[in-house]
Write an enzyme that holds these catalytic residues in place. Structure first.
Site, PDB file in Angstrom:
ATOM      1  N   LYS A  82       0.680  -1.113   0.035  1.00 39.43           N
ATOM      2  CA  LYS A  82      -0.156   0.013   0.043  1.00 39.43           C
ATOM      3  C   LYS A  82       0.849   1.278   0.105  1.00 39.43           C
ATOM      4  O   LYS A  82       1.858   1.235   0.911  1.00 39.43           O
ATOM      5  CB  LYS A  82      -0.804   0.086   1.127  1.00 39.43           C
ATOM      6  CG  LYS A  82      -2.073   1.045   1.295  1.00 39.43           C
ATOM      7  CD  LYS A  82      -2.740   0.822   2.742  1.00 39.43           C
ATOM      8  CE  LYS A  82      -3.817   2.055   2.832  1.00 39.43           C
ATOM      9  NZ  LYS A  82      -4.676   1.589   4.043  1.00 39.43           N
ATOM     10  N   SER A 157      -9.224   2.409   3.529  1.00 42.04           N
ATOM     11  CA  SER A 157      -8.383   3.140   2.582  1.00 42.04           C
ATOM     12  C   SER A 157      -7.452   1.973   1.769  1.00 42.04           C
ATOM     13  O   SER A 157      -6.907   2.590   0.870  1.00 42.04           O
ATOM     14  CB  SER A 157      -7.412   4.150   3.506  1.00 42.04           C
ATOM     15  OG  SER A 157      -6.690   3.364   4.304  1.00 42.04           O
ATOM     16  N   SER A 181      -9.579   0.263   7.741  1.00 42.63           N
ATOM     17  CA  SER A 181      -9.054   0.391   6.421  1.00 42.63           C
ATOM     18  C   SER A 181      -8.553  -0.965   5.940  1.00 42.63           C
ATOM     19  O   SER A 181      -8.328  -0.997   4.658  1.00 42.63           O
ATOM     20  CB  SER A 181      -8.116   1.434   6.470  1.00 42.63           C
ATOM     21  OG  SER A 181      -8.364   2.547   6.699  1.00 42.63           O
TER      22      SER A 181
END
Length: 469
Positions: A82, A157, A181
């Site tokens: 990520k 997220s 997230s």
């Protein structure tokens, strides 16, 4: 149930339908080479390019890494990191259009730990600006699309990671969780997403600097066993002596559990599909012999308001320190409407911040008190089903956007503030065919119970596969 226009890369190649454990076993037994797995994954990434889930792709570096010795529990397995943790030599953009990211000089603490598991990094996955939103959408750039139906959000997220795993581009990807997230995109994309106990996984530096340490690192996967193997392997690198070990969980437990059920959150009632899916999971648990009963909410409206203020504090802090932390070209005026609105809301309510912090830090007491009576708590992951793109867009005016987010993300933040573990499992479907998940919480340090229960539920109700008609 109507079919959706799914986008996926599953095909008859060497990756097939395999999860990360399956790919690693082929590499370990020399049935395939790591380079072959990497080449197949790169071809799959190209196939699902329309999802816009990739922030940075480095095929040459990935192929070079794949030619080296592949050791570790996931040796030779292709993956993505990520884009809010550092990988040496790659930019870290944090999903923001407010600055030009610099190349990272060193790997982050988490990346160093994860590298010991033997994965091959293909690049970095996309996230919304600083991970503040529950959808991976931007002011000017294209959104990350849900592979089950590209008109819908992939969550956030960790939305880029979730889209890539769900679409079959890679079998496992990095995710982290500061308010849901890991679990929110896992729910949107039909994956397994376990947020660990605070302190379980090697923290990144920024995770440790927060006044309430809400962020934890982890992964999103398509199988319970991949998630279980990740946590067992992580303990070989970092073992928190204050928590009981997870060890390798390889199947269901024998104990019948006391399960408390929540249907609605402090921010409002769940929608019809979500309530029905939670009730259906409760019935399944009862049929499996667990003791199930509905319980009252363990928190009040005050918690939601305090968390919203803390959310604003994080946006304000990033906006005011961004030039020092991210680069001299960082311009808070170029942040999106959500970041700017959250920061403004904090400035307006900052006098309430000390008392809010005090209450948030005490939340752990009421959370842990639940587990003197119950072994796990079942709830929805989110208050309503996955929205279409645009519903939570940062291009909306802040008041409308915040009201929608506040109502939507009503369940997951409690675990971040209290520090307890929770897992999202794709046990249901919406009427339109999208995944619909159930959320299970446990006491601090009790990831093992969550994983044992997850194995049992996965066997009783196999997770829907995007590649099936």
């Amino acid at each position: 149930m109507p079919l959706s226009p799914r986008v996926h890369a599953f095909r008859d190649d060497i990756l097939g339908d395999l999860d990360a454990t399956g790919v690693a076993e082929l590499v370990a037994t020399k049935q395939i080479k790591p380079r072959e797995a990497t080449e197949a994954a790169l071809a799959r990434v190209e196939t699902v390019a329309a999802l816009d889930a990739v922030e940075h792709l480095d095929a040459d570096r990935a192929l070079d890494a794949a030619d080296r010795d592949a050791s570790g529990v996931f040796g030779g397995v292709p993956t993505f990191v990520k884009d809010n943790v550092d990988v040496a030599g790659w930019p870290t953009g944090n999903g923001s259009e407010a600055y030009t990211p610099r190349l990272a000089r060193t790997d982050s603490d988490f990346v160093r730990m994860w590298s010991a598991q033997g994965l091959t990094y293909l690049g970095k996955s996309r996230l919304p600006e600083f991970g503040f939103s529950a959808t991976t959408e931007f002011m000017t750039r294209p959104p990350v699309r849900n592979p089950w139906n590209p008109a819908y959000s992939s969550g956030a997220s960790s939305g880029g990671s979730a889209a890539l795993v769900a679409a079959g581009a890679v079998p496992i990807a990095h995710a982290n969780d500061g308010g849901g997230s890991i679990r929110i995109p896992a729910a949107a994309c039909g994956l397994v997403g376990l947020k660990p106990t605070r302190g379980r996984i090697t923290p990144d530096h920024l995770d440790e600097t927060m006044p309430v340490k809400v962020v934890t690192q982890g992964v999103v996967t398509r199988s319970v066993r991949d998630t279980a193997r990740f946590f067992a392997a992580a303990e070989q690198t970092y073992r928190n002596p204050l928590l009981p070990p997870v060890r390798l969980v390889e199947g269901p437990g024998s104990a019948r559990l006391r399960v408390g059920v929540l249907y609605d959150s402090v921010t409002g009632p769940s929608d019809r599909d979500t309530h029905a899916a939670t009730a259906d999971t409760a019935e399944l648990l009862a049929a499996l012999g667990h003791r199930v009963e509905e319980i009252p909410l363990p928190i009040t409206q005050q918690f939601a308001d305090d968390f919203a203020l803390y959310w604003g504090f994080l946006a304000w802090y990033l906006s005011t320190t961004g030039r020092r932390a991210l680069g001299v070209d960082f311009d808070p005026a170029r942040t999106d409407n959500l970041t700017q609105g959250l920061a403004a809301a904090f400035r307006k309510g900052f006098r309430r911040f000390p008392s809010a912090l005090y209450r948030l830090r005490r939340t752990q007491r009421s959370y842990r008190a639940l587990f003197t009576t119950y072994d796990v708590v079942l709830s929805p992951v989110l208050a309503h089903t996955t929205p279409k793109l645009g519903y939570l867009s940062p291009t909306l005016d802040f008041d409308r956007l915040f009201a929608r987010l506040y109502a939507y993300v009503g369940f997951t933040p409690l675990n971040n503030v209290a520090g307890g573990p929770a897992i999202s499992l794709p046990l249901g479907r919406t009427r339109s065919g999208l995944p619909l998940a159930s959320h299970f919480s446990a006491d601090h340090g009790d990831e093992r119970t969550l994983l044992e229960l997850a194995y049992e539920l996965e066997a009783a109700r196999p997770f829907a596969r995007i590649q099936d008609a």
